[in-house]
Design a protein around this motif. Structure first.
Motif, mmCIF file in Angstrom:
data_model
loop_
_atom_site.group_PDB
_atom_site.id
_atom_site.type_symbol
_atom_site.label_atom_id
_atom_site.label_comp_id
_atom_site.label_asym_id
_atom_site.label_seq_id
_atom_site.Cartn_x
_atom_site.Cartn_y
_atom_site.Cartn_z
ATOM 1 N N UNK A 199 -90.594 -26.098 -38.542
ATOM 2 C CA UNK A 199 -91.289 -27.333 -38.209
ATOM 3 C C UNK A 199 -92.157 -27.752 -39.402
ATOM 4 N N UNK A 200 -92.122 -29.048 -39.733
ATOM 5 C CA UNK A 200 -92.992 -29.563 -40.783
ATOM 6 C C UNK A 200 -92.347 -29.746 -42.132
ATOM 7 N N UNK A 201 -91.038 -29.522 -42.253
ATOM 8 C CA UNK A 201 -90.359 -29.741 -43.532
ATOM 9 C C UNK A 201 -90.089 -31.241 -43.675
ATOM 10 N N UNK A 202 -90.649 -31.836 -44.701
ATOM 11 C CA UNK A 202 -90.484 -33.276 -44.907
ATOM 12 C C UNK A 202 -89.019 -33.625 -45.155
ATOM 13 N N UNK A 203 -88.628 -34.794 -44.639
ATOM 14 C CA UNK A 203 -87.226 -35.217 -44.751
ATOM 15 C C UNK A 203 -86.997 -35.925 -46.086
ATOM 16 N N UNK A 238 -80.938 -30.772 -39.028
ATOM 17 C CA UNK A 238 -82.062 -31.372 -38.305
ATOM 18 C C UNK A 238 -81.716 -31.522 -36.822
ATOM 19 N N UNK A 239 -82.769 -31.500 -35.976
ATOM 20 C CA UNK A 239 -82.577 -31.674 -34.533
ATOM 21 C C UNK A 239 -83.080 -33.045 -34.127
ATOM 22 N N UNK A 240 -82.292 -33.716 -33.263
ATOM 23 C CA UNK A 240 -82.742 -34.979 -32.689
ATOM 24 C C UNK A 240 -82.419 -36.187 -33.553
ATOM 25 N N UNK A 257 -90.393 -39.704 -37.214
ATOM 26 C CA UNK A 257 -91.166 -38.464 -37.206
ATOM 27 C C UNK A 257 -90.367 -37.371 -37.921
ATOM 28 N N UNK A 258 -91.105 -36.367 -38.407
ATOM 29 C CA UNK A 258 -90.449 -35.251 -39.085
ATOM 30 C C UNK A 258 -89.725 -34.404 -38.051
ATOM 31 N N UNK A 259 -88.428 -34.321 -38.197
ATOM 32 C CA UNK A 259 -87.628 -33.557 -37.249
ATOM 33 C C UNK A 259 -87.568 -32.081 -37.655
ATOM 34 N N UNK A 260 -87.525 -31.176 -36.697
ATOM 35 C CA UNK A 260 -87.402 -29.747 -37.026
ATOM 36 C C UNK A 260 -86.027 -29.425 -37.590
ATOM 37 N N UNK A 261 -85.964 -28.306 -38.300
ATOM 38 C CA UNK A 261 -84.724 -27.850 -38.932
ATOM 39 C C UNK A 261 -84.321 -26.517 -38.305
#
Length: 271
Positions: free
Chosen positions: A77-81, A115-117, A122-126
């Motif tokens: 969580x929090x990895x910029x896209x 990525x999820x979602x 918003x920053x999506x989790x990986x």
């Protein structure tokens, strides 16, 4: 007139009989229909139970398969896209693991990363799938090293397990407040075994420490006596001498003893 009355009476009797028969027939028909309905209902109920059992078994199988698929997953969580494709995202993940977490990780150790979602700004989790469980455990153990980077890790759980874990948070908090050593493992609260060193007092721990070995000389100095067995052993060791025969086998010794003395040819001619 009497005949007419008799005829009417007979007619009334016949009508009453017919009514009674009709009622009996109606009751029989109702009973028959009810029995048939009950039979059909029992058949449907049995089939429904069988279907429910099959659905439960299939759901268990699906849960097991889902658990196996998520077993080696780690969610970042929090990895910029900033990535422009899969290879770019994979490079970012490898850089975080190798440089920020200080865990040597090769490209082949990551099976997949995505990525999820939907992209809503918003920053999506990986989700990262690790090839080995040992590497996944090592990454989770060092997740605190990413606090400064505002990145945190979690295990990948199915939605129903996530809901169950949320419901167990309050119970987990209460158990810990009472002093119990408990953790949340998958979807259950597990009580850890209390360490023996935590229960015993320092005095008891010192008593159980292994005593230092005492040499025979110190024992003799303290007691002033020495056992006969020890004296015998020491005397035997001192008096033991090594000769060439000590290195020979018993069979060789017997051969040497039984061999006749050699006769010289010159001696026989003289005789």
């Amino acid at each position: 007139m009497e005949e007419v009355v008799k005829i009417l009476q007979n007619i009334q009797d016949d009508v009453s009989k017919n009514k009674q028969e009709m009622k009996e027939m109606e009751l029989n028909i109702k009973e028959f229909i009810n029995n048939k309905i009950d039979e059909k209902f029992l058949i449907f109920e049995t089939k429904n139970k069988e279907l429910e059992t099959k659905i439960e078994q299939q759901q268990k199988t699906i849960d097991i398969l889902d658990k196996q698929l998520r077993r080696k997953n780690v969610i970042f969580f929090g990895i910029e896209e900033k990535e422009k494709g899969y290879e770019s995202l994979l490079s970012i993940v490898l850089d975080i693991i190798n440089n920020q977490m200080k865990i040597p990780c090769q490209k082949w150790e990551i099976e997949h990363a995505n990525r999820i979602g939907k992209n809503t700004g918003k920053i999506r989790p990986v989700v990262v799938t690790i090839t080995t469980t040992s590497r996944k455990i090592e990454i989770l153990k060092k997740k605190k090293s990413l606090k400064d980077a505002n990145i945190y890790l979690k295990e990948d759980f199915p939605p129903n397990v996530l809901q169950k874990r949320k419901e167990l948070q309050e119970d987990l908090k209460r158990e810990r407040e009472t002093g119990k050593r408990v953790i949340l493992r998958y979807d259950k609260i597990v009580t850890l075994k209390t360490r023996e060193s935590e229960i015993r007092t320092p005095t008891e721990r010192n008593k159980n420490k292994r005593l230092m070995s005492i040499s025979p000389e110190e024992t003799f100095k303290e007691t002033g006596t020495e056992s006969s067995n020890e004296r015998t052993k020491q005397i035997t060791k001192r008096n033991k001498s090594q000769t060439i025969t000590s290195f020979l086998r018993p069979s060789q010794l017997n051969l040497n003893e039984q061999a006749p003395p050699t006769v010289n040819a010159k001696d026989t001619q003289k005789n």
